[in-house]
Design a protein around this motif. Structure first.
Motif, PDB file in Angstrom:
ATOM      1  N   UNK A 131       0.818  -1.210   0.000  1.00  0.00           N
ATOM      2  CA  UNK A 131       0.000   0.000   0.000  1.00  0.00           C
ATOM      3  C   UNK A 131       0.857   1.267   0.000  1.00  0.00           C
ATOM      4  N   UNK A 132       1.998   1.188   0.647  1.00  0.00           N
ATOM      5  CA  UNK A 132       2.885   2.344   0.720  1.00  0.00           C
ATOM      6  C   UNK A 132       3.288   2.807  -0.676  1.00  0.00           C
ATOM      7  N   UNK A 133       3.735   1.886  -1.515  1.00  0.00           N
ATOM      8  CA  UNK A 133       4.189   2.269  -2.849  1.00  0.00           C
ATOM      9  C   UNK A 133       3.034   2.534  -3.808  1.00  0.00           C
ATOM     10  N   UNK A 134       1.914   1.872  -3.584  1.00  0.00           N
ATOM     11  CA  UNK A 134       0.736   2.170  -4.389  1.00  0.00           C
ATOM     12  C   UNK A 134       0.288   3.608  -4.135  1.00  0.00           C
ATOM     13  N   UNK A 135       0.314   4.015  -2.861  1.00  0.00           N
ATOM     14  CA  UNK A 135      -0.121   5.376  -2.508  1.00  0.00           C
ATOM     15  C   UNK A 135       0.848   6.428  -3.020  1.00  0.00           C
ATOM     16  N   UNK A 136       2.108   6.039  -3.247  1.00  0.00           N
ATOM     17  CA  UNK A 136       3.111   6.960  -3.771  1.00  0.00           C
ATOM     18  C   UNK A 136       3.126   6.967  -5.298  1.00  0.00           C
ATOM     19  N   UNK A 137       2.168   6.254  -5.900  1.00  0.00           N
ATOM     20  CA  UNK A 137       2.061   6.170  -7.359  1.00  0.00           C
ATOM     21  C   UNK A 137       3.318   5.567  -7.985  1.00  0.00           C
ATOM     22  N   UNK A 138       3.887   4.567  -7.312  1.00  0.00           N
ATOM     23  CA  UNK A 138       5.085   3.898  -7.801  1.00  0.00           C
ATOM     24  C   UNK A 138       4.813   2.462  -8.232  1.00  0.00           C
ATOM     25  N   UNK A 139       3.529   2.097  -8.304  1.00  0.00           N
ATOM     26  CA  UNK A 139       3.134   0.757  -8.744  1.00  0.00           C
ATOM     27  C   UNK A 139       1.860   0.878  -9.570  1.00  0.00           C
ATOM     28  N   UNK A 337       4.442 -13.198   0.672  1.00  0.00           N
ATOM     29  CA  UNK A 337       5.226 -12.661  -0.435  1.00  0.00           C
ATOM     30  C   UNK A 337       4.452 -12.762  -1.742  1.00  0.00           C
ATOM     31  N   UNK A 338       4.838 -11.955  -2.706  1.00  0.00           N
ATOM     32  CA  UNK A 338       4.171 -12.005  -4.000  1.00  0.00           C
ATOM     33  C   UNK A 338       4.819 -11.072  -5.003  1.00  0.00           C
ATOM     34  N   UNK A 339       4.001 -10.581  -5.954  1.00  0.00           N
ATOM     35  CA  UNK A 339       4.523  -9.809  -7.076  1.00  0.00           C
ATOM     36  C   UNK A 339       3.687  -8.562  -7.335  1.00  0.00           C
ATOM     37  N   UNK A 340       4.364  -7.508  -7.837  1.00  0.00           N
ATOM     38  CA  UNK A 340       3.701  -6.264  -8.214  1.00  0.00           C
ATOM     39  C   UNK A 340       4.197  -5.837  -9.605  1.00  0.00           C
ATOM     40  N   UNK A 341       3.518  -4.886 -10.201  1.00  0.00           N
ATOM     41  CA  UNK A 341       3.932  -4.340 -11.491  1.00  0.00           C
ATOM     42  C   UNK A 341       4.339  -2.879 -11.301  1.00  0.00           C
ATOM     43  N   UNK A 342       5.450  -2.486 -11.885  1.00  0.00           N
ATOM     44  CA  UNK A 342       5.938  -1.124 -11.747  1.00  0.00           C
ATOM     45  C   UNK A 342       5.005  -0.132 -12.433  1.00  0.00           C
ATOM     46  N   UNK A 343       5.218   1.134 -12.190  1.00  0.00           N
ATOM     47  CA  UNK A 343       4.295   2.166 -12.640  1.00  0.00           C
ATOM     48  C   UNK A 343       4.156   2.229 -14.157  1.00  0.00           C
ATOM     49  N   UNK A 344       5.266   2.145 -14.875  1.00  0.00           N
ATOM     50  CA  UNK A 344       5.232   2.268 -16.339  1.00  0.00           C
ATOM     51  C   UNK A 344       5.997   1.120 -16.980  1.00  0.00           C
ATOM     52  N   UNK A 345       5.446  -0.086 -16.933  1.00  0.00           N
ATOM     53  CA  UNK A 345       6.145  -1.240 -17.514  1.00  0.00           C
ATOM     54  C   UNK A 345       6.318  -1.093 -19.018  1.00  0.00           C
ATOM     55  N   UNK A 346       7.433  -1.542 -19.528  1.00  0.00           N
ATOM     56  CA  UNK A 346       7.693  -1.449 -20.961  1.00  0.00           C
ATOM     57  C   UNK A 346       6.890  -2.470 -21.749  1.00  0.00           C
TER      58      UNK A 346
END
Length: 451
Positions: A131-139, A337-346
């Motif tokens: 949630x921390x990185x989602x709220x920072x718009x980094x995911x 544990x698990x997986x996330x997607x970055x903000x602007x995946x190529x």
């Protein structure tokens, strides 16, 4: 960082249906370290398929997708590769480039990594840390992956994968419990009994020392392992609710309750391996494996240091002993544990395809077979193939009334990394100045939490 959820929502359970059915199932949210990740460029080719606003592809999914992984130890690294190999076999037009970084480096430097040139997909943790990185718009929002492809996950797991805005940002893969691990053959040969109380643990520790065995393996060179011992003691001495509030910055670290945790810890340090700051958790685990140490307070990933087969079959565990009979032992830790997607995946299309796969029963069956120290989060995974340790882990979590993650996942990232790691290591060097230690932590907590 303020919580947008109510306390009840914030403490919701995140275990799969197969291990539900307890009176009270709660799971604490986690935190993350900050810094600048080095050496993991995101090299990816664009997908030839186009992506609509809803995330669905209108053409074939091809190209390269990059995966940033913190699973740097041999066993989990091989498990990730096994899952990747299976994905590539099922999706012949997609190539996955895995960029593995040392686990601690990845965690400590994740913030700048995500602000720089991150991989398309990256390994991470559920709850607060997500949630921390989602709220920072980094995911990236991957709600469409959940709605179209993720099945077999409990509502609680979905909730643990959901950001403050109600969207999903995380796909759970595996979880594992923390407990006190030991070798059955050593206990049988020496006639040792599993301790039920802290006094029992002290008595057993004294006997092991007479037998020339270090009672409790201990390594904190990397800064985080000893957090687990603090958590266990705080859960046993002050209970789950206080632990939650303390991690949330709502309690004072100068409270006598906190000082009692450190005082109790100081009282059992003599039955731990000496000089823990010069030893990694892997080195401490090897002492357990070699029967030079009798027990180890750690996550079930300790099994990674044991050979598959007879050695792993000889590994067992028990819950951290009771300290206060009015508190009991029904609170445990079981990080996910698990997986996330970055903000602007190529290669967004391929990234989402990979995320859907890692959340599937097939992928998780592969993962837990390659790494028997963890448990699948998907309820459709084949538990019949679990080892005895995995089956016991499932029952262990099922029997718990309260489930926390871990200190460095349970609180603010800056507090965990910049305050608690050096504070605990300072305590291990000098366990006599508890007042000074707690005063220092409290002052820094106020600066970070604002109260």
């Amino acid at each position: 960082m303020t919580r947008p959820q109510s306390e009840a929502e914030y403490l919701a359970s995140i275990v799969p249906p197969s291990i539900r059915g307890v009176d009270r199932r709660t799971l604490l949210r986690g935190a993350v370290g900050v810094g600048a990740l080095l050496g993991t460029g995101a090299l990816a080719a664009c997908s030839s398929g186009s992506t609509s606003s809803g995330g669905a592809t209108s053409g074939p999914i091809t190209g390269t997708v990059t995966l940033g992984s913190n699973q740097s130890d041999a066993v989990p690294k091989a498990a990730v590769q096994s899952v990747v190999d299976a994905f590539q076999k099922a999706n012949s037009g997609v190539t996955v480039k895995v960029n593995t970084v040392d686990h601690n480096t990845f965690q400590e430097n994740i913030n700048n990594y995500l602000q720089g040139s991150p991989d398309d997909v990256f390994t991470w943790f559920s709850g607060y840390r997500m949630r921390f990185f989602a709220s920072k718009d980094l995911a990236s929002d991957i709600s469409d992956v959940w709605s179209s492809s993720i099945t077999g996950m409990s509502d609680a797991l979905k909730k643990a994968s959901t950001g403050d805005d109600g969207k999903q940002y995380f796909v759970p893969s595996t979880y594992y419990p923390w407990a006190v691990f030991y070798r059955k053959s050593l206990f049988k040969d020496k006639g040792y009994q599993v301790p039920k109380t802290l006094d029992d643990l002290k008595t057993l520790g004294a006997q092991m020392q007479k037998d020339g065995i270090a009672p409790i393996a201990f390594g904190d060179k990397d800064g985080w392992p000893a957090m687990g011992t603090f958590d266990q003691l705080n859960l046993r001495i002050n209970g789950y609710d206080f632990h939650i509030s303390l991690m949330a910055g709502k309690e004072s670290w100068t409270d006598p309750k906190v000082k009692k945790v450190f005082d109790t810890w100081a009282g059992i340090l003599p039955i731990h391996q000496a000089d823990p700051l010069g030893r990694t958790w892997q080195e401490a685990a090897q002492a357990l494996q070699q029967k030079k140490a009798g027990m180890y307070v750690l996550g079930s990933f300790v099994a990674q240091q044991f050979a598959k087969g007879a050695e792993q079959d000889d590994l067992d565990f028990f819950t951290f002993p009771e300290v206060d009979s009015t508190i009991g032992t029904d609170a445990i830790e079981a990080p996910i544990d698990g997986y996330m997607m970055s903000k602007s995946p190529k290669n967004e299309a391929a990234a989402k395809k990979l995320l859907a796969f890692v959340g599937s029963p097939d992928a998780q069956n592969i993962a837990v077979k390659a790494d028997p120290s963890v448990i699948a989060t998907n309820d459709g995974a084949d538990q019949a193939a679990y080892t005895a340790l995995q089956k016991k882990s499932v029952e262990f979590v099922k029997s718990a009334k309260s489930i926390a993650q871990f200190m460095d996942r349970d609180t603010r990232p800056d507090f965990a990394s910049t305050v608690m790691i050096p504070a605990i290591q300072s305590f291990l060097k000098n366990p006599k100045d508890i007042d000074g230690l707690c005063n220092s932590i409290e002052q820094q907590k106020k600066s970070i939490f604002g109260s």
